[in-house]
Design an enzyme around this catalytic site. Sequence first.
Site, mmCIF file in Angstrom:
data_model
loop_
_atom_site.group_PDB
_atom_site.id
_atom_site.type_symbol
_atom_site.label_atom_id
_atom_site.label_comp_id
_atom_site.label_asym_id
_atom_site.label_seq_id
_atom_site.Cartn_x
_atom_site.Cartn_y
_atom_site.Cartn_z
ATOM 1 N N PHE A 6 1.006 -1.236 -0.133
ATOM 2 C CA PHE A 6 0.041 0.179 -0.049
ATOM 3 C C PHE A 6 0.637 1.267 -0.061
ATOM 4 O O PHE A 6 0.329 2.361 -0.363
ATOM 5 C CB PHE A 6 -0.811 -0.025 1.289
ATOM 6 N N LYS A 12 -1.063 -6.727 -9.270
ATOM 7 C CA LYS A 12 -2.005 -6.929 -8.309
ATOM 8 C C LYS A 12 -1.849 -6.102 -7.164
ATOM 9 O O LYS A 12 -0.678 -6.309 -6.223
ATOM 10 C CB LYS A 12 -1.731 -8.282 -7.644
ATOM 11 N N GLU A 30 -4.773 -3.745 -2.104
ATOM 12 C CA GLU A 30 -6.426 -3.207 -1.858
ATOM 13 C C GLU A 30 -6.810 -2.312 -0.949
ATOM 14 O O GLU A 30 -8.044 -1.636 -1.251
ATOM 15 C CB GLU A 30 -7.161 -4.792 -1.312
ATOM 16 N N SER A 57 5.212 -6.996 3.159
ATOM 17 C CA SER A 57 5.863 -7.481 4.396
ATOM 18 C C SER A 57 6.700 -8.818 4.296
ATOM 19 O O SER A 57 6.408 -9.560 3.473
ATOM 20 C CB SER A 57 4.696 -7.476 5.563
ATOM 21 N N CYS A 59 9.404 1.860 3.396
ATOM 22 C CA CYS A 59 10.478 0.851 3.744
ATOM 23 C C CYS A 59 11.860 1.323 3.899
ATOM 24 O O CYS A 59 12.804 0.465 4.208
ATOM 25 C CB CYS A 59 10.185 -0.183 2.691
ATOM 26 N N GLU A 72 9.565 -4.655 12.723
ATOM 27 C CA GLU A 72 9.025 -3.340 12.184
ATOM 28 C C GLU A 72 7.669 -2.728 12.590
ATOM 29 O O GLU A 72 6.811 -3.393 12.659
ATOM 30 C CB GLU A 72 8.839 -3.925 10.579
HETATM 31 P P1 NAD Z 1 1.598 -6.591 2.934
HETATM 32 O O1 NAD Z 1 2.546 -7.761 2.992
HETATM 33 O O2 NAD Z 1 0.549 -6.763 3.978
HETATM 34 O O3 NAD Z 1 0.908 -6.675 1.560
HETATM 35 C C1 NAD Z 1 1.660 -6.702 0.216
HETATM 36 C C2 NAD Z 1 0.860 -7.439 -0.816
HETATM 37 O O4 NAD Z 1 0.318 -8.622 -0.373
HETATM 38 C C3 NAD Z 1 -0.606 -6.645 -1.098
HETATM 39 O O5 NAD Z 1 -0.778 -6.697 -2.454
HETATM 40 C C4 NAD Z 1 -1.612 -7.657 -0.308
HETATM 41 O O6 NAD Z 1 -2.734 -7.806 -0.804
HETATM 42 C C5 NAD Z 1 -0.761 -9.014 -0.558
HETATM 43 N N1 NAD Z 1 -1.290 -9.787 0.673
HETATM 44 C C6 NAD Z 1 -1.621 -9.429 2.207
HETATM 45 N N2 NAD Z 1 -1.799 -10.704 2.711
HETATM 46 C C7 NAD Z 1 -1.507 -11.633 2.084
HETATM 47 C C8 NAD Z 1 -1.520 -13.003 2.125
HETATM 48 N N3 NAD Z 1 -1.870 -13.567 3.332
HETATM 49 N N4 NAD Z 1 -1.045 -13.997 1.140
HETATM 50 C C9 NAD Z 1 -0.634 -13.232 -0.019
HETATM 51 N N5 NAD Z 1 -0.583 -12.072 -0.440
HETATM 52 C C10 NAD Z 1 -1.115 -11.243 0.517
HETATM 53 O O7 NAD Z 1 2.366 -5.248 2.939
HETATM 54 P P2 NAD Z 1 1.738 -3.639 3.154
HETATM 55 O O8 NAD Z 1 1.208 -3.653 4.605
HETATM 56 O O9 NAD Z 1 0.845 -3.442 1.970
HETATM 57 O O10 NAD Z 1 3.077 -2.832 2.975
HETATM 58 C C11 NAD Z 1 3.932 -2.696 4.183
HETATM 59 C C12 NAD Z 1 4.977 -3.504 3.967
HETATM 60 O O11 NAD Z 1 5.928 -3.553 2.768
HETATM 61 C C13 NAD Z 1 6.153 -3.202 5.054
HETATM 62 O O12 NAD Z 1 6.442 -4.414 5.580
HETATM 63 C C14 NAD Z 1 7.181 -2.712 4.315
HETATM 64 O O13 NAD Z 1 8.312 -2.516 4.894
HETATM 65 C C15 NAD Z 1 7.237 -3.291 2.824
HETATM 66 N N6 NAD Z 1 7.839 -2.892 1.835
HETATM 67 C C16 NAD Z 1 9.243 -3.221 1.325
HETATM 68 C C17 NAD Z 1 9.813 -2.649 0.497
HETATM 69 C C18 NAD Z 1 11.064 -2.891 0.083
HETATM 70 O O14 NAD Z 1 11.170 -2.641 -1.109
HETATM 71 N N7 NAD Z 1 11.506 -3.901 0.675
HETATM 72 C C19 NAD Z 1 9.059 -1.419 -0.045
HETATM 73 C C20 NAD Z 1 7.637 -0.955 0.196
HETATM 74 C C21 NAD Z 1 7.207 -1.548 1.400
#
Ligand code: NAD
Length: 498
Positions: free
Chosen positions: A149, A173, A176, A226, A281, A383
Amino acid sequence: MRDITHFIDGASVAGTSGRYSDVFNPNTGEVQARVALASEAEVGQAVASAVRAQQTWALVNPQRRARVMFEFKRLVEANMDQLAEMLSSEHGKVIADSRGDVQRGLEVIEFACGIPHALKGEYTEGAGPGIDVYSMRQPLGVAAGITPFNFPAMIPMWMFGVAIAVGNSFILKPSEKDPSVPIRLAELMMEAGAPKGVLNVIHGDKAAVDAILDHPDIKAVSFVGSSDIASYVYSRGTAHGKRVQAMGGAKNHGIILPDADLEQATKDIIGAAYGSAGERCMALPVVVPVGKRTADEVRERVLAEIETLKVGVSTDAAAQYGPVVSAAHKQKVSDYIQMGVDEGAELVVDGRGFKLQGYENGFFIGPTLFDNVKPSMKTYQEEIFGPVLQIVRAETLEEAIALPSEHQYGNGVAIFTRNGRAAREFAARVNVGMVGINVPIPVPVAYHTFGGWKRSAFGDTNQHGMEGVKFYTKVKTVTARWPEGAVDDSAFVIPTMQ
Ligand code: NAD
């Protein structure tokens, strides 16, 4: 209620799953729309469209594909205000940050405008008698991206900018939580000249992600989110024989040596810790001053800066940061603050009680500061992803190198110093993927590559730059010898059989 639909084969598709997720306005706490969540059926539909589109897109010469990228860049720039407003209204970051989100993504599109150069293969003349060897990079077919997000414009562009420019079609994808900007980007990509099906957008949750990971016609998956989910995506995707790069969470440290420009370093830390409500991040949620005098001075300066920080709605041009993305996330951050107190860290400023007049139901958290945080604490190890800064005091440079090096995450790190030798040693030895020297948020420019180490990234190819080109292409190497004179099959021997 406004419905946000999928974008498949150049058209809006409502989907048949009957499942939806609420999209909030984090400033007010109100639901502003609902987004359709895809089932396997919509993913299958998107893949079929992408497979069709890719067959002709791959035959378009690289220069013409680059022209589409140039036009896309122009269109995104022309629509910048609309995109930034849309982004802020779903994410909550201030407009200036939303513009930055779009702009940093556009820089990858600018890189993709030079794709003919990046796709030039290698050539060896005379590798043997009359034998020449050359290699070429060919697209994989259909690639997919699953994005978080927190950068709903930049991270999708990191992925599809390169993937499409090299001749793949792409299924995105997005999160959401803020799905509108990705849809608008896909519309603009078509307007720029990409044929329908070259960029499809599917909204969804785990069901959509699993369908992507299991689909045999998707050859590569790029994930950012994450770490637990990154690890899951990596395992399940690679088990199906796909190429997977999966970027995870982070806990970046800002090391401050006694000789640093403390005034500038503190300002940098404040921006990097609290900007975008800490939901980056590459944020710096941990500051490590070296020596007691440095720590005491940094603490005083941080406190003074916090006094002047303005938290406001995302449209407030004077606000430095806005609300966090959701009520659930606000609760999670608040729980971490309580955990820090329970673990014995010193809570110097508590942002939990923060209320913005007129926006009492918004997902706001005031700037929060902890001092005397210890590496054994869970709130240090995990985090938090909110406007929470933790001071971890170190005595020596060795200790300051060890802290980020031994942390489970290894995305980014920064050191503030005037001592070139110390900075050089730090950069060489620290066990982290991206290093800033007097640069608080060392996100590499688009023609370099982005990627962390340890639990911040699974897989071994970074995002964008030449690493992106490698990820989205496969190399074919041709060894050629031409028989002399008239064509005579009997005179031709395959070189390796000689
Ligand atoms: P998230 O892991 O909750 O979601 C990421 C994606 O995974 C979304 O599209 C979501 O719909 C999907 N998803 C969620 N639950 C899932 C499941 N159980 N199974 C499969 N797919 C699933 O992350 P977020 O809260 O949207 O974003 C924040 C996180 O992203 C933080 O941990 C941040 O550090 C990380 N991030 C990392 C980088 C990097 O380059 N390392 C960059 C930006 C954000």
